[in-house]
Write a protein that holds these residues in place. Structure first.
Motif, short mmCIF file in Angstrom:
data_model
loop_
_atom_site.label_atom_id
_atom_site.label_comp_id
_atom_site.label_asym_id
_atom_site.label_seq_id
_atom_site.Cartn_x
_atom_site.Cartn_y
_atom_site.Cartn_z
N ALA A 110 -69.59 71.39 43.05
CA ALA A 110 -70.06 70.94 41.74
C ALA A 110 -69.98 72.17 40.85
O ALA A 110 -70.22 73.27 41.30
CB ALA A 110 -71.49 70.42 41.82
N ASP A 112 -71.04 74.46 37.76
CA ASP A 112 -72.14 74.70 36.84
C ASP A 112 -71.75 75.54 35.63
O ASP A 112 -72.43 75.51 34.61
CB ASP A 112 -73.33 75.35 37.56
CG ASP A 112 -73.02 76.75 38.09
OD1 ASP A 112 -73.99 77.52 38.28
OD2 ASP A 112 -71.83 77.07 38.30
N TYR B 32 -72.71 62.99 48.11
CA TYR B 32 -71.92 64.06 47.51
C TYR B 32 -71.35 63.62 46.17
O TYR B 32 -70.13 63.41 46.01
CB TYR B 32 -70.81 64.50 48.46
CG TYR B 32 -71.33 65.17 49.70
CD1 TYR B 32 -71.57 64.45 50.87
CD2 TYR B 32 -71.60 66.54 49.71
CE1 TYR B 32 -72.07 65.06 52.01
CE2 TYR B 32 -72.09 67.16 50.85
CZ TYR B 32 -72.32 66.41 52.00
OH TYR B 32 -72.80 67.03 53.11
N GLY B 34 -71.73 64.13 41.75
CA GLY B 34 -72.28 64.81 40.59
C GLY B 34 -71.94 64.06 39.32
O GLY B 34 -71.07 63.20 39.28
N TYR B 36 -71.40 64.70 34.99
CA TYR B 36 -71.13 65.66 33.92
C TYR B 36 -71.17 64.93 32.57
O TYR B 36 -70.83 63.74 32.48
CB TYR B 36 -69.75 66.28 34.08
CG TYR B 36 -69.59 67.08 35.34
CD1 TYR B 36 -69.27 66.46 36.54
CD2 TYR B 36 -69.76 68.46 35.34
CE1 TYR B 36 -69.14 67.18 37.71
CE2 TYR B 36 -69.62 69.20 36.51
CZ TYR B 36 -69.31 68.55 37.68
OH TYR B 36 -69.19 69.28 38.83
N LEU B 46 -72.52 70.22 33.67
CA LEU B 46 -73.11 69.62 34.87
C LEU B 46 -74.53 69.15 34.58
O LEU B 46 -75.36 69.91 34.10
CB LEU B 46 -73.13 70.65 36.01
CG LEU B 46 -73.76 70.20 37.33
CD1 LEU B 46 -72.95 69.07 37.96
CD2 LEU B 46 -73.86 71.38 38.29
N TYR B 49 -76.25 67.09 40.48
CA TYR B 49 -75.42 67.28 41.65
C TYR B 49 -76.13 66.70 42.87
O TYR B 49 -77.35 66.44 42.82
CB TYR B 49 -75.08 68.77 41.86
CG TYR B 49 -76.29 69.65 42.10
CD1 TYR B 49 -77.03 70.15 41.02
CD2 TYR B 49 -76.70 69.99 43.39
CE1 TYR B 49 -78.14 70.95 41.23
CE2 TYR B 49 -77.80 70.78 43.60
CZ TYR B 49 -78.52 71.27 42.51
OH TYR B 49 -79.63 72.07 42.71
N GLN B 55 -79.65 69.60 37.45
CA GLN B 55 -79.21 70.97 37.20
C GLN B 55 -80.21 71.68 36.30
O GLN B 55 -80.82 71.07 35.40
CB GLN B 55 -77.81 70.98 36.57
CG GLN B 55 -77.31 72.31 36.06
CD GLN B 55 -77.12 73.37 37.13
OE1 GLN B 55 -77.44 73.17 38.30
NE2 GLN B 55 -76.62 74.51 36.73
N SER B 91 -67.85 65.11 45.67
CA SER B 91 -67.68 66.41 46.31
C SER B 91 -67.71 66.25 47.83
O SER B 91 -68.05 67.18 48.56
CB SER B 91 -68.76 67.37 45.85
OG SER B 91 -70.05 66.80 45.98
#
Lengths: 124, 107
Positions: A110, A112, B32, B34, B36, B46, B49, B55, B91
């Protein structure tokens, strides 16, 4: 704080090699995975590949035959080379940092921190 | 490759509305996943996650849930700065793949 800045030619001729550099400032390049991601205008995101500071890489199979990602820890830079480009490679190219400190949490896949992106046009 | 789909592709909402975006994976990706947020001319940001981990610095009105193949992003009370395009990303395995995006605009 950590910042990423992509740089490189904004115009590349068909069949030539696209070369971009991502410079990391405000922090170390170590202990993180770094990815390249691209986005054609008005379209979605495509992951190109990633590298760890050891030099270990993973690539998207759709691009694998044309892609090379490398790292220069002395310069805090990650590089992307994409060979034999066509108009389909026209996109904004981003470098991005994986969220995880490998030594502490492992990696997350992921992202950041992202660079601002650099537009690359493939045209003669 | 794991294919990601999102629904709706776009939605119109008002400030204060509760908004839910769905993401579906072509196979199980456990947790897994995320999310955005991307605004025009900016890099993605982000939000979440591992399905539901917020985040750092992201407002608590954003939340995520799901597992396996079906996931949701919820904005509990839409704010003016939330009008943007939202992408999910798996992910679980490489190649990492993103959903096609959901554009949230003002009603």
């Amino acid at each position: 704080q950590v910042q990423l800045q992509e740089s490189g030619p904004g115009l590349v001729k068909p069949s030539e090699t696209l070369s971009l550099t991502c410079t990391v400032s405000g922090g170390s390049i170590s202990r993180h995975y770094w990815s390249w991601i691209r986005q054609p205008a008005g379209k979605g995101l495509e992951w190109i590949g990633r590298i760890y500071t050891s030099g270990s890489t993973n690539y998207n199979p759709s691009l694998k035959s044309r892609v090379t990602v490398s790292v220069d820890t002395s310069k805090n830079q990650i590089s992307l080379k994409l060979s034999s480009v066509t108009a389909a490679d026209t996109a904004v190219y981003y470098c991005a940092r994986d969220l995880g400190d490998v030594a502490v949490t492992g990696y997350f896949d992921a992202f950041d921190i992202w660079g601002q992106g650099t537009m690359v046009t493939v045209s003669s | 490759d794991i294919q990601m789909t999102q629904s709706p592709s776009s939605l119109s909402a008002s400030v204060g509305d509760r908004v839910t975006i769905t993401c579906r994976a072509s196979q199980s990706i456990s947790s897994y996943l995320g999310w955005y947020q991307q605004k025009p001319g900016q890099a993605p940001k982000l939000l979440i996650y591992a399905t539901s981990s917020l985040q750092s610095g992201v407002p608590s009105r954003f939340s995520g849930s799901g597992s396996g193949t079906d996931f949701t992003l919820t904005i509990s009370s839409l704010q003016p700065e939330d009008f943007a395009t939202y992408y999910c990303q798996q992910s679980y395995s490489t190649p990492l793949t993103f959903g096609p995006g959901t554009k949230v605009d003002i009603k």
